[in-house]
Design a protein around this motif. Structure first.
Motif, PDB file in Angstrom:
ATOM      1  N   LEU A 139       0.915  -1.139  -0.043  1.00  0.00           N
ATOM      2  CA  LEU A 139      -0.077  -0.020   0.036  1.00  0.00           C
ATOM      3  C   LEU A 139       0.873   1.091  -0.063  1.00  0.00           C
ATOM      4  N   VAL A 140       0.421   2.198  -1.169  1.00  0.00           N
ATOM      5  CA  VAL A 140       1.506   3.288  -1.284  1.00  0.00           C
ATOM      6  C   VAL A 140       0.515   4.633  -1.053  1.00  0.00           C
ATOM      7  N   SER A 141       1.088   5.577  -0.301  1.00  0.00           N
ATOM      8  CA  SER A 141       0.433   6.614  -0.223  1.00  0.00           C
ATOM      9  C   SER A 141       0.470   7.684  -1.543  1.00  0.00           C
ATOM     10  N   SER A 170      -9.193   4.813   1.267  1.00  0.00           N
ATOM     11  CA  SER A 170      -9.194   6.080   2.026  1.00  0.00           C
ATOM     12  C   SER A 170      -8.699   6.102   3.434  1.00  0.00           C
ATOM     13  N   GLY A 171      -8.702   7.212   4.051  1.00  0.00           N
ATOM     14  CA  GLY A 171      -8.266   7.354   5.471  1.00  0.00           C
ATOM     15  C   GLY A 171      -6.849   7.833   5.778  1.00  0.00           C
ATOM     16  N   LYS A 172      -6.584   7.966   7.041  1.00  0.00           N
ATOM     17  CA  LYS A 172      -5.218   8.531   7.356  1.00  0.00           C
ATOM     18  C   LYS A 172      -4.199   7.645   6.805  1.00  0.00           C
ATOM     19  N   TYR A 173      -4.315   6.295   6.949  1.00  0.00           N
ATOM     20  CA  TYR A 173      -3.040   5.415   6.311  1.00  0.00           C
ATOM     21  C   TYR A 173      -3.509   4.863   4.787  1.00  0.00           C
ATOM     22  N   GLY A 174      -4.197   5.636   4.046  1.00  0.00           N
ATOM     23  CA  GLY A 174      -4.827   5.272   2.746  1.00  0.00           C
ATOM     24  C   GLY A 174      -3.704   5.187   1.780  1.00  0.00           C
ATOM     25  N   GLY A 175      -4.249   4.948   0.634  1.00  0.00           N
ATOM     26  CA  GLY A 175      -3.334   5.164  -0.581  1.00  0.00           C
ATOM     27  C   GLY A 175      -3.704   4.306  -1.658  1.00  0.00           C
ATOM     28  N   TYR A 176      -2.838   3.919  -2.517  1.00  0.00           N
ATOM     29  CA  TYR A 176      -3.112   3.026  -3.618  1.00  0.00           C
ATOM     30  C   TYR A 176      -2.554   1.428  -3.478  1.00  0.00           C
TER      31      TYR A 176
END
Length: 74
Positions: free
Chosen positions: A19-21, A54-60
Motif C-alpha cells: 500500500l503506497v500513499s 481512504s483514510g489516514k493510512y490510505g493510498g493505492y
C-alpha cells in the motif's frame, strides 16, 4: 522523464509495495500528487486494477490478479 515512463515506473513501484500513499508516489516519481492521480487513471484504462484506500493510512494498492502474466518463450 516522460509521462509514459513515469506511469510504468509507478506500476513497478506499486507492484513492489503493498500500500503506497499518493504523497509517497509523488515523491518517488518526482512529480506532484495531481499527476499521480492521472497516472492511476491511465493504468486503469490499460486494464490494471488499482484499489484506492481512504483514510489516514490510505493510498493505492495494485490488484495482483490484474497483472499481465509473463509467458516463457522458447
Amino acid at each position: 522523464m516522460n509521462r509514459s515512463a513515469l506511469t510504468i515506473k509507478m506500476l513497478n513501484y506499486l507492484k513492489a509495495k503493498d500500500l503506497v500513499s499518493r504523497e509517497e508516489l509523488a515523491e518517488y516519481l518526482e512529480t506532484n500528487i495531481r499527476n499521480v492521480s492521472e497516472f492511476k487513471k491511465e493504468l486503469e484504462t490499460a486494464g490494471y486494477m488499482i484499489e484506492s484506500v481512504s483514510g489516514k493510512y490510505g493510498g493505492y494498492r495494485l490488484d495482483e490478479n490484474s497483472l499481465i502474466p509473463t509467458i516463457a518463450l522458447d
